[in-house]
Design a protein around this motif. Structure first.
Motif, PDB file in Angstrom:
ATOM      1  N   ARG A 241      53.738  27.488  19.739  1.00  0.00           N
ATOM      2  CA  ARG A 241      52.943  27.370  20.966  1.00  0.00           C
ATOM      3  C   ARG A 241      51.673  26.554  20.738  1.00  0.00           C
ATOM      4  N   LEU A 242      51.044  26.760  19.605  1.00  0.00           N
ATOM      5  CA  LEU A 242      49.840  26.004  19.273  1.00  0.00           C
ATOM      6  C   LEU A 242      50.143  24.511  19.215  1.00  0.00           C
ATOM      7  N   ALA A 243      51.203  24.156  18.508  1.00  0.00           N
ATOM      8  CA  ALA A 243      51.577  22.744  18.387  1.00  0.00           C
ATOM      9  C   ALA A 243      51.943  22.155  19.742  1.00  0.00           C
ATOM     10  N   SER A 244      52.637  22.926  20.573  1.00  0.00           N
ATOM     11  CA  SER A 244      53.027  22.440  21.893  1.00  0.00           C
ATOM     12  C   SER A 244      51.831  22.220  22.800  1.00  0.00           C
ATOM     13  N   ALA A 245      50.770  22.986  22.607  1.00  0.00           N
ATOM     14  CA  ALA A 245      49.594  22.916  23.468  1.00  0.00           C
ATOM     15  C   ALA A 245      48.629  21.793  23.082  1.00  0.00           C
ATOM     16  N   LEU A 246      48.809  21.192  21.909  1.00  0.00           N
ATOM     17  CA  LEU A 246      47.892  20.146  21.478  1.00  0.00           C
ATOM     18  C   LEU A 246      48.184  18.857  22.236  1.00  0.00           C
ATOM     19  N   PRO A 247      47.190  18.280  22.909  1.00  0.00           N
ATOM     20  CA  PRO A 247      47.424  17.046  23.655  1.00  0.00           C
ATOM     21  C   PRO A 247      47.908  15.934  22.722  1.00  0.00           C
ATOM     22  N   GLY A 248      48.962  15.278  23.130  1.00  0.00           N
ATOM     23  CA  GLY A 248      49.480  14.160  22.364  1.00  0.00           C
ATOM     24  C   GLY A 248      50.308  14.543  21.167  1.00  0.00           C
TER      25      GLY A 248
END
Length: 195
Positions: A182-189
């Motif tokens: 989820r953290l990785a998915s939420a990072l812009p770009g």
């Protein structure tokens, strides 16, 4: 085994049983069968011996966890596998984490030990990167150790504190893996990792 090895094994036993602060040189001598003067001869000081014992316990932990790791380096499968190994062996290595927490929470009471442990921090971070990514330690550079190693170290330390504080609500391997996804998915770009 010689005196040097006997002292190291005795110091490991003492760390597990008593921790850093309560272990005396006489405790180590009693546990090892060596003599008091041999601590200074082989290690320089009781604190230096205890640090070597702690590093030895950490290496034992790594050796116990590593064979169980599956999944390609850098994948969520590997991330989950590493955490399953770590948390599955939590009981076996509780004393090592207790000793680490003891130093972290009281560096002013044990400054020499804290300094020695800090000096070995890079080695620990390299080992964690290799465990999670599959990249051999000798291929890692100082930027890897300072950044990626720090992240893995922070995760590991935080999880171990959670497990020591309240195992009933501490993060599981599945929780950590889903959280990272989820953290990785939420990072812009950022491109989310493959499940």
């Amino acid at each position: 085994m010689g005196h040097r090895e006997d002292l190291l094994e005795g110091a490991k036993k003492c760390l597990v049983a008593k921790g850093f602060a309560r272990t005396t040189a006489r405790d180590i001598v009693s546990a090892s069968g060596a003599n008091l003067a041999s601590i200074g001869y082989h290690y320089g000081s009781k604190d230096a011996l205890l640090i070597q014992a702690f590093i030895g316990l950490a290496e034992d932990w790594g050796a116990a966890v590593t064979p169980e790791v599956t999944g390609e380096g850098g994948t969520l499968d590997r991330f989950a596998s590493v955490w399953e190994g770590i948390l599955g062996r939590h009981e076996q290595f509780t004393a090592m984490w207790a000793a680490s927490t003891e130093i972290a929470l009281a560096p002013d009471r044990m400054p020499e030990l804290a300094a020695m442990l800090s000096a070995s921090e890079g080695e620990g971070r390299r080992g964690l990167i290799a465990l999670f990514t599959g990249i051999p330690e000798e291929e890692l550079d100082e930027d890897d150790v300072r950044t990626l190693g720090a992240v893995y170290q922070a995760l590991l330390t935080g999880v171990m504190v959670q497990w020591r504080f309240n195992p009933a609500t501490a993060a599981t391997a599945a929780d950590l893996t889903e959280g990272i996804r989820r953290l990785a998915s939420a990072l812009p770009g950022a491109h989310p990792p493959k499940p």
